[in-house]
Design a protein around this motif. Structure first.
Motif, PDB file in Angstrom:
ATOM      1  N   PRO A 212       0.822  -1.209   0.000  1.00 20.18           N
ATOM      2  CA  PRO A 212       0.000   0.000   0.000  1.00 20.18           C
ATOM      3  C   PRO A 212       0.858   1.262   0.000  1.00 20.18           C
ATOM      4  O   PRO A 212       2.064   1.210   0.281  1.00 20.18           O
ATOM      5  N   GLN A 213       0.223   2.382  -0.290  1.00 20.77           N
ATOM      6  CA  GLN A 213       0.939   3.657  -0.301  1.00 20.77           C
ATOM      7  C   GLN A 213       1.408   4.029   1.102  1.00 20.77           C
ATOM      8  O   GLN A 213       2.479   4.597   1.270  1.00 20.77           O
ATOM      9  N   SER A 214       0.615   3.713   2.094  1.00 20.88           N
ATOM     10  CA  SER A 214       1.000   3.960   3.483  1.00 20.88           C
ATOM     11  C   SER A 214       0.346   2.896   4.341  1.00 20.88           C
ATOM     12  O   SER A 214      -0.635   2.263   3.941  1.00 20.88           O
ATOM     13  N   ILE A 215       0.903   2.700   5.525  1.00 23.84           N
ATOM     14  CA  ILE A 215       0.372   1.684   6.430  1.00 23.84           C
ATOM     15  C   ILE A 215       0.411   2.237   7.847  1.00 23.84           C
ATOM     16  O   ILE A 215       1.401   2.822   8.275  1.00 23.84           O
ATOM     17  N   SER A 216      -0.684   2.093   8.563  1.00 22.51           N
ATOM     18  CA  SER A 216      -0.740   2.578   9.937  1.00 22.51           C
ATOM     19  C   SER A 216      -0.239   1.495  10.884  1.00 22.51           C
ATOM     20  O   SER A 216      -0.334   0.302  10.597  1.00 22.51           O
ATOM     21  N   ASN A 217       0.282   1.934  12.010  1.00 18.34           N
ATOM     22  CA  ASN A 217       0.809   0.994  12.994  1.00 18.34           C
ATOM     23  C   ASN A 217      -0.208   0.825  14.122  1.00 18.34           C
ATOM     24  O   ASN A 217      -0.239   1.589  15.070  1.00 18.34           O
ATOM     25  N   ILE A 218      -1.073  -0.192  13.989  1.00 18.03           N
ATOM     26  CA  ILE A 218      -2.138  -0.393  14.967  1.00 18.03           C
ATOM     27  C   ILE A 218      -1.581  -1.080  16.216  1.00 18.03           C
ATOM     28  O   ILE A 218      -1.919  -0.726  17.339  1.00 18.03           O
ATOM     29  N   PHE A 219      -0.715  -2.055  16.029  1.00 18.51           N
ATOM     30  CA  PHE A 219      -0.136  -2.789  17.142  1.00 18.51           C
ATOM     31  C   PHE A 219       1.377  -2.522  17.192  1.00 18.51           C
ATOM     32  O   PHE A 219       1.999  -2.222  16.173  1.00 18.51           O
ATOM     33  N   PRO A 220       1.989  -2.632  18.359  1.00 19.56           N
ATOM     34  CA  PRO A 220       3.426  -2.334  18.502  1.00 19.56           C
ATOM     35  C   PRO A 220       4.313  -3.465  17.982  1.00 19.56           C
ATOM     36  O   PRO A 220       4.942  -4.193  18.757  1.00 19.56           O
TER      37      PRO A 220
ATOM     38  N   PHE B 239       8.082  -0.619  14.569  1.00 22.25           N
ATOM     39  CA  PHE B 239       7.637  -0.161  13.262  1.00 22.25           C
ATOM     40  C   PHE B 239       7.054   1.250  13.339  1.00 22.25           C
ATOM     41  O   PHE B 239       7.243   2.069  12.438  1.00 22.25           O
ATOM     42  N   GLY B 240       6.366   1.560  14.428  1.00 15.57           N
ATOM     43  CA  GLY B 240       5.749   2.873  14.569  1.00 15.57           C
ATOM     44  C   GLY B 240       6.730   3.992  14.848  1.00 15.57           C
ATOM     45  O   GLY B 240       6.367   5.170  14.780  1.00 15.57           O
ATOM     46  N   ALA B 241       7.982   3.646  15.146  1.00 16.48           N
ATOM     47  CA  ALA B 241       8.968   4.663  15.507  1.00 16.48           C
ATOM     48  C   ALA B 241       9.897   5.041  14.361  1.00 16.48           C
ATOM     49  O   ALA B 241      10.771   5.884  14.534  1.00 16.48           O
ATOM     50  N   ILE B 242       9.716   4.434  13.199  1.00 25.02           N
ATOM     51  CA  ILE B 242      10.599   4.732  12.074  1.00 25.02           C
ATOM     52  C   ILE B 242       9.903   5.701  11.118  1.00 25.02           C
ATOM     53  O   ILE B 242       8.694   5.911  11.192  1.00 25.02           O
ATOM     54  N   SER B 243      10.661   6.279  10.198  1.00 29.02           N
ATOM     55  CA  SER B 243      10.130   7.301   9.297  1.00 29.02           C
ATOM     56  C   SER B 243       9.230   6.690   8.230  1.00 29.02           C
ATOM     57  O   SER B 243       9.205   5.464   8.030  1.00 29.02           O
ATOM     58  N   GLY B 244       8.499   7.570   7.523  1.00 27.18           N
ATOM     59  CA  GLY B 244       7.615   7.102   6.462  1.00 27.18           C
ATOM     60  C   GLY B 244       8.372   6.393   5.357  1.00 27.18           C
ATOM     61  O   GLY B 244       7.925   5.368   4.830  1.00 27.18           O
ATOM     62  N   GLY B 245       9.542   6.919   4.989  1.00 23.79           N
ATOM     63  CA  GLY B 245      10.352   6.274   3.965  1.00 23.79           C
ATOM     64  C   GLY B 245      10.848   4.911   4.400  1.00 23.79           C
ATOM     65  O   GLY B 245      10.880   3.954   3.618  1.00 23.79           O
ATOM     66  N   GLN B 246      11.225   4.794   5.684  1.00 22.20           N
ATOM     67  CA  GLN B 246      11.677   3.506   6.213  1.00 22.20           C
ATOM     68  C   GLN B 246      10.518   2.513   6.267  1.00 22.20           C
ATOM     69  O   GLN B 246      10.701   1.326   5.983  1.00 22.20           O
ATOM     70  N   ARG B 247       9.335   3.004   6.625  1.00 23.51           N
ATOM     71  CA  ARG B 247       8.165   2.113   6.618  1.00 23.51           C
ATOM     72  C   ARG B 247       7.908   1.562   5.226  1.00 23.51           C
ATOM     73  O   ARG B 247       7.532   0.396   5.066  1.00 23.51           O
ATOM     74  N   GLN B 248       8.082   2.422   4.215  1.00 30.83           N
ATOM     75  CA  GLN B 248       7.860   1.977   2.835  1.00 30.83           C
ATOM     76  C   GLN B 248       8.823   0.855   2.480  1.00 30.83           C
ATOM     77  O   GLN B 248       8.456  -0.129   1.839  1.00 30.83           O
ATOM     78  N   LYS B 249      10.075   0.982   2.888  1.00 28.79           N
ATOM     79  CA  LYS B 249      11.063  -0.064   2.621  1.00 28.79           C
ATOM     80  C   LYS B 249      10.692  -1.364   3.331  1.00 28.79           C
ATOM     81  O   LYS B 249      10.832  -2.457   2.772  1.00 28.79           O
TER      82      LYS B 249
END
Length: 218
Positions: free
Chosen positions: A35-43, A87-97
């Protein structure tokens, strides 16, 4: 295309089977979605996020092979140093990777990617697109990518489908689709299209519509 949203018309088939009648786990063995972005619901830890890509292939629990596939996918994305971070503590670009690493670990035959370069700077955009080209060639798989950046599409795509409000305006190789006429028709922008390394390179000049100018001028 992967059945997350039910289609009302037509048929989508995967290896001769209608996707509506397939189980999600079976679809996931063939298709991976980024997906274009993903939310971090669980830690979740980053490594656990990537390990989710092995779910379609596991039986009761993850084995050594699953762990190796997940770590290799992170390493391929150059993100192995993130493995134990939240996962919730990293940047948007890192999440994409990380999300792309999850798709790689899934070992699907088709990768579906929605704006995979949207949160990345120029260098990392090129790295991601180069990696996609490598995966497609090396593993003999397919990648379907939605992009707003016409020059990235022109540089890396084998086939371009130009859409306007859900309708196909043109499809084919980048040179035949990404013309100044088609760009003007879809985007209402005057553009110069040059050839760079036998690929089109688009330089936008100005909007064709005066509506935006009137709005800016008050």
């Amino acid at each position: 295309m992967d059945g997350l949203i039910r289609h009302r018309k037509g048929r989508i088939e995967l290896n001769g089977k209608e996707i509506k009648k397939m189980q999600r786990k079976d679809i996931a063995k063939y298709m991976a979605y980024v997906p274009q972005s993903i939310s971090n619901i669980f830690p979740f830890k980053v490594f656990d996020m990537v390990l989710q890509g092995r779910y379609p292939h596991r039986h009761l629990r993850h084995d050594k092979k699953d762990l190796e596939k997940a770590f290799n996918a992170l390493r391929l994305m150059g993100a192995e140093d993130l493995a134990m971070r939240d996962f919730g503590a990293i940047s948007g670009g890192q999440r994409q990777k990380v999300t792309m690493a999850r798709a790689i670990a899934q070992e699907a035959e088709v990768l579906l990617l929605d704006e995979p370069t949207s949160n990345l700077d120029i260098m990392h955009q090129l790295e991601v697109m180069e990696l996609l080209r490598y995966l497609v060639k090396q593993n003999e798989i397919s990648a379907v990518v939605t992009l707003h950046d016409l020059n990235l599409a022109a540089k890396y795509a084998d086939t371009v489908i130009l859409l306007n409000q859900g309708k196909i305006i043109a499809s084919g190789d980048p040179c035949s689709v990404l013309t100044s006429e088609n760009i003007a028709s879809v985007y209402h922008v005057e553009a110069v299209v040059n050839s760079v390394q036998d690929r089109p390179h688009i330089i936008p000049i100005k909007p064709l519509s005066t509506h935006s100018c009137r709005r800016l001028n008050g």
